[in-house]
Scaffold this motif. Structure first.
Motif, PDB file in Angstrom:
ATOM      1  N   ARG B 207       0.802  -0.790  -0.048  1.00  0.00           N
ATOM      2  CA  ARG B 207       0.106  -0.122   0.490  1.00  0.00           C
ATOM      3  C   ARG B 207       0.690   1.494  -0.195  1.00  0.00           C
ATOM      4  O   ARG B 207       0.367   2.255  -0.416  1.00  0.00           O
ATOM      5  CB  ARG B 207      -0.887  -0.043   1.426  1.00  0.00           C
ATOM      6  CG  ARG B 207      -2.105  -1.086   0.961  1.00  0.00           C
ATOM      7  CD  ARG B 207      -2.948  -1.215   2.569  1.00  0.00           C
ATOM      8  NE  ARG B 207      -4.129  -2.083   2.502  1.00  0.00           N
ATOM      9  CZ  ARG B 207      -5.274  -1.978   3.302  1.00  0.00           C
ATOM     10  NH1 ARG B 207      -5.024  -1.840   3.632  1.00  0.00           N
ATOM     11  NH2 ARG B 207      -6.071  -2.861   3.119  1.00  0.00           N
ATOM     12  N   LEU B 208       2.387   1.487   0.735  1.00  0.00           N
ATOM     13  CA  LEU B 208       2.554   2.335   1.168  1.00  0.00           C
ATOM     14  C   LEU B 208       3.479   2.699  -0.734  1.00  0.00           C
ATOM     15  O   LEU B 208       3.554   3.760  -1.084  1.00  0.00           O
ATOM     16  CB  LEU B 208       3.983   2.421   1.692  1.00  0.00           C
ATOM     17  CG  LEU B 208       4.763   3.086   1.789  1.00  0.00           C
ATOM     18  CD1 LEU B 208       3.730   4.836   2.491  1.00  0.00           C
ATOM     19  CD2 LEU B 208       6.204   3.131   2.566  1.00  0.00           C
ATOM     20  N   ARG B 210       2.624   1.795  -3.839  1.00  0.00           N
ATOM     21  CA  ARG B 210       1.262   2.283  -4.699  1.00  0.00           C
ATOM     22  C   ARG B 210       0.904   3.723  -4.176  1.00  0.00           C
ATOM     23  O   ARG B 210       0.597   4.638  -5.143  1.00  0.00           O
ATOM     24  CB  ARG B 210      -0.009   1.289  -4.243  1.00  0.00           C
ATOM     25  CG  ARG B 210      -0.489   1.132  -5.579  1.00  0.00           C
ATOM     26  CD  ARG B 210      -1.543   0.545  -5.046  1.00  0.00           C
ATOM     27  NE  ARG B 210      -2.868   0.523  -4.247  1.00  0.00           N
ATOM     28  CZ  ARG B 210      -3.526  -0.344  -3.170  1.00  0.00           C
ATOM     29  NH1 ARG B 210      -2.687  -1.202  -3.357  1.00  0.00           N
ATOM     30  NH2 ARG B 210      -4.071   0.258  -1.777  1.00  0.00           N
ATOM     31  N   ALA B 211       1.238   4.354  -2.696  1.00  0.00           N
ATOM     32  CA  ALA B 211       0.718   5.373  -2.876  1.00  0.00           C
ATOM     33  C   ALA B 211       1.814   6.709  -3.219  1.00  0.00           C
ATOM     34  O   ALA B 211       1.938   7.084  -3.918  1.00  0.00           O
ATOM     35  CB  ALA B 211       0.491   6.125  -0.665  1.00  0.00           C
ATOM     36  N   TRP B 212       2.731   5.746  -2.962  1.00  0.00           N
ATOM     37  CA  TRP B 212       4.751   6.702  -3.501  1.00  0.00           C
ATOM     38  C   TRP B 212       4.507   6.610  -4.927  1.00  0.00           C
ATOM     39  O   TRP B 212       4.165   8.054  -5.450  1.00  0.00           O
ATOM     40  CB  TRP B 212       5.707   5.874  -3.139  1.00  0.00           C
ATOM     41  CG  TRP B 212       6.402   6.539  -2.051  1.00  0.00           C
ATOM     42  CD1 TRP B 212       5.858   5.823  -1.038  1.00  0.00           C
ATOM     43  CD2 TRP B 212       6.937   7.532  -1.427  1.00  0.00           C
ATOM     44  NE1 TRP B 212       6.857   6.773   0.045  1.00  0.00           N
ATOM     45  CE2 TRP B 212       7.326   7.456   0.391  1.00  0.00           C
ATOM     46  CE3 TRP B 212       7.373   8.932  -2.052  1.00  0.00           C
ATOM     47  CZ2 TRP B 212       7.965   8.741   0.301  1.00  0.00           C
ATOM     48  CZ3 TRP B 212       7.771   9.612  -1.754  1.00  0.00           C
ATOM     49  CH2 TRP B 212       8.135   9.391  -0.518  1.00  0.00           C
ATOM     50  N   ALA B 214       1.686   6.762  -7.219  1.00  0.00           N
ATOM     51  CA  ALA B 214       0.670   7.978  -7.217  1.00  0.00           C
ATOM     52  C   ALA B 214       0.755   9.075  -6.710  1.00  0.00           C
ATOM     53  O   ALA B 214       0.129   9.651  -7.552  1.00  0.00           O
ATOM     54  CB  ALA B 214      -0.649   7.342  -6.701  1.00  0.00           C
ATOM     55  N   PHE B 216       1.129  10.482  -4.050  1.00  0.00           N
ATOM     56  CA  PHE B 216       0.965  10.636  -2.540  1.00  0.00           C
ATOM     57  C   PHE B 216       1.421  11.788  -1.698  1.00  0.00           C
ATOM     58  O   PHE B 216       0.514  12.401  -1.374  1.00  0.00           O
ATOM     59  CB  PHE B 216      -0.471   9.662  -1.687  1.00  0.00           C
ATOM     60  CG  PHE B 216      -0.664   9.960  -0.617  1.00  0.00           C
ATOM     61  CD1 PHE B 216      -2.324  10.400  -1.016  1.00  0.00           C
ATOM     62  CD2 PHE B 216      -0.383   9.683   0.627  1.00  0.00           C
ATOM     63  CE1 PHE B 216      -2.821  10.634   0.207  1.00  0.00           C
ATOM     64  CE2 PHE B 216      -0.608  10.368   1.536  1.00  0.00           C
ATOM     65  CZ  PHE B 216      -2.018  10.431   1.842  1.00  0.00           C
ATOM     66  N   ASN B 375      -2.619   3.386   2.765  1.00  0.00           N
ATOM     67  CA  ASN B 375      -1.244   4.213   2.728  1.00  0.00           C
ATOM     68  C   ASN B 375      -0.212   3.463   3.025  1.00  0.00           C
ATOM     69  O   ASN B 375       0.475   3.549   3.145  1.00  0.00           O
ATOM     70  CB  ASN B 375      -2.042   5.367   2.557  1.00  0.00           C
ATOM     71  CG  ASN B 375      -2.194   6.155   1.171  1.00  0.00           C
ATOM     72  OD1 ASN B 375      -2.409   4.846   0.538  1.00  0.00           O
ATOM     73  ND2 ASN B 375      -2.714   6.713   1.009  1.00  0.00           N
ATOM     74  N   THR B 381       6.956   2.361   6.447  1.00  0.00           N
ATOM     75  CA  THR B 381       7.504   3.683   6.185  1.00  0.00           C
ATOM     76  C   THR B 381       8.735   4.255   6.724  1.00  0.00           C
ATOM     77  O   THR B 381       9.521   4.487   6.951  1.00  0.00           O
ATOM     78  CB  THR B 381       6.264   4.536   7.042  1.00  0.00           C
ATOM     79  OG1 THR B 381       6.064   4.369   8.222  1.00  0.00           O
ATOM     80  CG2 THR B 381       5.395   5.442   5.868  1.00  0.00           C
ATOM     81  N   THR B 395      -0.641  12.088   7.125  1.00  0.00           N
ATOM     82  CA  THR B 395      -1.635  11.043   5.762  1.00  0.00           C
ATOM     83  C   THR B 395      -2.636  11.065   6.029  1.00  0.00           C
ATOM     84  O   THR B 395      -2.978  11.354   5.228  1.00  0.00           O
ATOM     85  CB  THR B 395      -0.673  10.211   6.242  1.00  0.00           C
ATOM     86  OG1 THR B 395       0.475   9.965   5.561  1.00  0.00           O
ATOM     87  CG2 THR B 395      -1.637   8.729   5.044  1.00  0.00           C
ATOM     88  N   THR B 398      -5.618  14.252   4.911  1.00  0.00           N
ATOM     89  CA  THR B 398      -4.915  14.661   3.214  1.00  0.00           C
ATOM     90  C   THR B 398      -5.954  13.723   2.404  1.00  0.00           C
ATOM     91  O   THR B 398      -6.450  13.469   1.612  1.00  0.00           O
ATOM     92  CB  THR B 398      -3.379  14.226   3.058  1.00  0.00           C
ATOM     93  OG1 THR B 398      -2.786  15.063   2.965  1.00  0.00           O
ATOM     94  CG2 THR B 398      -3.583  14.579   1.356  1.00  0.00           C
ATOM     95  N   LEU B 399      -5.906  11.742   3.565  1.00  0.00           N
ATOM     96  CA  LEU B 399      -6.572  10.977   2.683  1.00  0.00           C
ATOM     97  C   LEU B 399      -7.175  11.182   2.765  1.00  0.00           C
ATOM     98  O   LEU B 399      -8.952  11.311   1.786  1.00  0.00           O
ATOM     99  CB  LEU B 399      -7.169   9.909   3.511  1.00  0.00           C
ATOM    100  CG  LEU B 399      -5.172   8.774   3.028  1.00  0.00           C
ATOM    101  CD1 LEU B 399      -4.886   7.835   4.117  1.00  0.00           C
ATOM    102  CD2 LEU B 399      -5.717   8.012   1.316  1.00  0.00           C
TER     103      LEU B 399
END
Lengths: 458, 428
Positions: B207-208, B210-212, B214, B216, B375, B381, B395, B398-399
């Protein structure tokens, strides 16, 4: 620093270098400084353009010393001359050219270090008759030659002034040229036309902060020329949105904090780049629109064309040209919150490599020549909205990037121009500041080389 | 959800952190001071605060040198903020940064400040190493001695064994057990399988990553010292790969704790900008989410309670006070001290018996997996202790802003000493 470079800069090395004609170059006059000596104005006809513009710029002037038509020894100025401004807008015939020679000759001998020669003329297509047009073009060759002959950091510039342009239209250009801001602009000619939007309040400009309260986006602002652009525009009063790729964030935030602007980490090639810039502007500046954008971000992927694959080709064209076009399209949408204001400014960065071509830089030269084409294509279309589109074309500028060029090659590059030295990132930034000046509304579609009149690229 | 008290709203404007590095990695030579300054400077640049006097900056670190008495104030002075910006250091183990956020939000809600920054930093690379107690006592005695002979006598008390430095321990003073040993007990007590823990860890990494990818974190992280992404992150890890790691404690089926499902020692700093809603609007700053409420709790771990499950009671009491259920939250962020901590927290929230023992009216409820740490979290992290709270706040805010007005998020951070801090954010 290599051993060779250290040796070159040692006292003994410098002694040898001087004898070899490689003396330390003149330190150029920079910034918002005026010539130290007097300014002479030569009026070659009834036009008052030069006199009235100098009046607006706020500089006094004197009569020029005029050479006689016979005799080898021209009359001399009694003290070093700061600048010669020639109003040649009435000049039409070949015999008229002699009157130009007669004022240039004494002045060229008297110019102080970082002095200026500025010739005002009419564009070729604005004059009638074959001879008049030939003469208008002759001035270009003359100007370039004067640029090459002047010494000690003095420069020559030819301005083609549209007949519809008046002294207020010319004020910012003449001010830029006489001041130290134009230090590394030499042997160039460009065009100044009429301003199409209502003129700005002169008082703001008088304070030396013409961009006060105006919001400008600078891409590639984390380092080098981009950081210098952000600093110079902030000095001139602009609020800066500093943009660079997320990976450059640490340097970017340092620049943004230094100029008290904001940092926006953004890959300009992403499809959302334009929208994200607009959103940042709209949100962070209370719905204000953007006054200007400086498309400074650029990359090189140098290889001989025979070794250039599709990936190297595309990366350079994407960053240096396609991103600029895509972002402009978004910001120019009249309905876009945070988009470019009417009367706004777009500035691109071309390169002498783009104008002249460069071995090993086919991709880069293509992208940078593309910027020249883009500026010329956009300018007339956006004139109705008062938006100007211009580009600078830097030559050899002393940056982290050029510091990596091997010493001997670097020394050759930096000396192969009329000023015998590399430019400072500030020189590029000052020229951009001149384009952005609200008083420069009559300057559009122009590409000004900031190259010290580099031998390549004409 | 209107503020019932009629107090001003504290809103989260945004955040900034450094990428988190592995201990001894990219930030090996950076001090906590350097890291916190970098995180502050990135925040200042993102929101155009250079030269601004902020109401207060509250931050802290778990691993602290004695010279860092005023770590936060010193970092403020090194940053681009106005030097007139006051600052306070505080400490609540791994919940330091979240507690700092609560402090700033409360001050804003009370009208004591209009804008503030909460933060946290830790550097396992720059951990303070102290002198052993006998050596320290001998040196102090020598220093206090008034004659040469007394000084010599004091120094003569030093034995070679005293020269061994006293490195910071992550063990609980009351139980003598390390945090991992405590978690191992919890894993046993709640029958947590190795498989479930490894699945949670793998999901966190995926998930992290993917967020990077994208983008995010483009507006949440500023690179530092050449590190542009979290160094602990392993985008290509898998349950299978995690299953090959050797357990750290115990043996057989009981040994489920590995380096893969425990947080790595890491370095980094994180900050959050909060302001009174009106101030934010006046200054054209985005209000991502309102800081609604918070609750702290502690458990009796010396008496046998699970060390890291204090947030369960805090969540239960906070939701009861607010009349909310877990279903009312679109995002739930539970700090991954260990994968087992999250799993045990989820199980405890579902347990009627456990919750009643805490004095709650019944089971708190079930957390839907798709809303949990969407995320990624600390396993991927990294976990520079005090920085984790502000990382999660920024985080989550922002979500929530992306989800839209009214959406809610819950944060849970467990801490050493058997404590926990939880908070609610709501998109504006």
């Amino acid at each position: 620093m290599s051993t060779l470079e250290r040796l070159f800069h040692s006292p003994a090395g410098q002694a040898v270098a001087r004898r070899a004609g490689l003396a330390a170059p003149t330190e150029l006059r920079r910034g918002r400084t005026w010539p130290g000596g007097e300014i002479a104005l030569a009026e070659l006809g009834p036009s008052r353009l030069g006199a009235d513009t100098l009046g607006l710029v706020g500089r006094p002037w004197r009569e020029p010393v005029v050479d006689a038509t016979d005799g080898d020894d021209p009359p001399a100025y009694e003290s070093p001359l700061g600048a010669l401004v020639v109003d040649a807008t009435d000049l039409r015939s070949i015999p008229d050219l002699e009157r130009l020679r007669a004022v240039l000759r004494p002045a060229a001998r008297a110019l102080e270090p970082s002095g200026r020669v500025v010739v005002l003329a009419r564009p070729t297509e604005a004059v009638d008759g074959w001879e008049a047009r030939a003469v208008a073009q002759a001035l270009d060759g003359l100007n370039r030659s004067v640029g090459k002959e002047l010494r000690h950091g003095a420069t020559a510039t030819l301005l083609y002034v549209d007949p519809a342009a008046d002294p207020p239209d010319l004020r910012s250009t003449l001010g830029f040229l006489l001041q130290g801001r134009s230090a590394f602009v030499d042997g160039q000619s460009w065009r100044v036309g009429p301003t199409l939007v209502p003129r700005v309040d002169e008082r703001a400009a008088a304070g030396g902060r013409p961009l006060k309260g105006r919001l400008v986006v600078v891409t590639g602002a984390a380092r080098g020329i981009g950081a210098a652009i952000a600093r110079v525009l902030a000095r001139d009063g602009a609020d800066i949105v500093a943009v660079d790729v997320p990976a450059a964030g640490q340097a970017l935030s340092a620049v943004a904090n230094e100029v008290r602007g904001t940092a926006l980490q953004l890959d300009i090639t992403s499809p959302q780049a334009g929208a994200r810039i607009a959103a940042h502007v709209a949100e962070r500046h209370g719905g204000a629109s953007l006054f200007g954008i400086v498309h400074n971000a650029g990359i090189t992927r140098d290889k001989l064309l025979v070794n250039t694959d599709a990936q190297r080709w595309r990366a350079v064209l994407d960053v240096n040209l396609a991103a600029e076009i895509a972002i402009n399209e978004v910001l120019l949408d009249p309905g876009m919150a945070g988009g470019l204001a009417e009367g706004g400014r777009i500035v691109g960065i071309a390169s002498t490599s783009g104008i002249a071509g460069n071995r090993g830089q086919a991709n880069y030269a293509a992208s940078k020549a593309g910027v020249v084409g883009l500026v010329r294509a956009m300018a007339p279309e956006l004139a109705g909205r008062g938006i100007t589109v211009n580009a600078v074309a830097p030559g050899f500028i002393e940056t982290e990037m050029t510091a990596k060029i091997p010493f001997v090659q670097r020394e050759v590059f930096r000396r192969s121009n009329s000023l015998g030295q590399g430019g400072d990132p500030i020189d590029v930034a000052e020229t951009i500041g001149y384009f952005l000046d609200p008083a420069s509304g009559g300057v559009t579609g122009q590409v000004v080389r900031v190259c010290g009149q580099n031998l390549v690229g004409a | 959800m209107p503020s019932p008290t009629g107090l001003p709203d504290a809103v989260v404007i945004g955040g900034n952190r450094t990428p988190f590095a592995k201990s001894g990695g990219a930030y090996a030579n950076a001090s906590a001071h350097d890291l916190l300054t970098a995180a502050l400077d990135g925040l200042v640049a993102r929101f155009g605060l250079a030269g601004t006097r902020v109401g207060e900056v509250a931050a802290g670190a778990v691993l602290k040198h004695s010279r860092d008495v005023s770590l936060t104030r010193e970092a403020v002075l090194s940053s681009a903020l106005a030097p007139e910006t006051p600052a306070v250091d505080l400490q609540l183990a791994c919940a330091t940064g979240l507690e700092a956020t609560v402090l700033i939000a409360n001050k804003i809600a009370l009208g004591q400040i209009q804008v503030g920054i909460a933060g946290g930093v830790d550097s396992a690379s720059d951990a303070p190493i102290a002198l052993s107690d006998p050596l320290r006592r001998a040196l102090l005695a020598a220093n206090a001695a008034t004659s040469l002979s007394a000084r010599v006598k004091a120094l003569a008390a030093i034995r070679p064994s005293h020269l061994k430095p006293d490195t910071p321990r992550l063990s609980e003073p009351r139980t003598g057990l390390s945090m991992g040993e405590h978690q191992a007990l919890t894993n046993l007590a709640w029958n947590l399988t190795r498989q479930a823990q490894d699945e949670l860890a793998a999901a966190s990494h995926h998930r992290l990553a993917r967020a990077w990818d994208a983008g995010f974190f483009d507006d949440l992280v500023t690179p530092y010292l050449g590190l542009t992404r979290d160094a602990v992150l392993r985008p290509d890890t898998s349950v299978e790969r995690l299953a090959t790691l050797k357990p750290v404690f115990g043996s057989g089926d009981a040994a489920t704790l590995t380096a893969g499902n425990s947080t790595a020692l890491s370095d980094g700093a994180a900050t959050v900008l909060l302001a009174e809603a009106g101030w934010a609007a006046e200054h054209h700053l985005p209000a991502l989410a309102r800081f609604v409420d918070a609750e702290v709790a502690a458990v009796d771990h010396p008496g046998g309670a699970d060390l890291l499950l204090a947030p369960v009671g805090a969540i239960g009491r906070l939701l009861t006070r607010r009349g909310l259920g877990l279903d009312d939250f679109q995002f739930i962020e539970i700090h991954e001290a260990f994968a087992g901590t999250v799993l045990a927290t989820l199980a405890a929230l579902e347990s009627e018996e456990y919750c009643r023992r805490l004095g709650l009216p019944g089971a708190v409820g079930t957390v839907e997996e798709s809303r949990l740490n969407v995320n990624g979290s600390s396993l991927a992290t990294g976990h520079p202790f005090a920085a984790t709270g502000p990382r999660i706040v920024a985080t989550l805010a922002t979500l929530l802003a992306g989800r839209g007005p009214g959406s809610r998020g819950l944060i849970s951070v467990c801490a050493a000493g058997g404590q926990g801090v939880v908070a609610i954010l709501e998109a504006v």
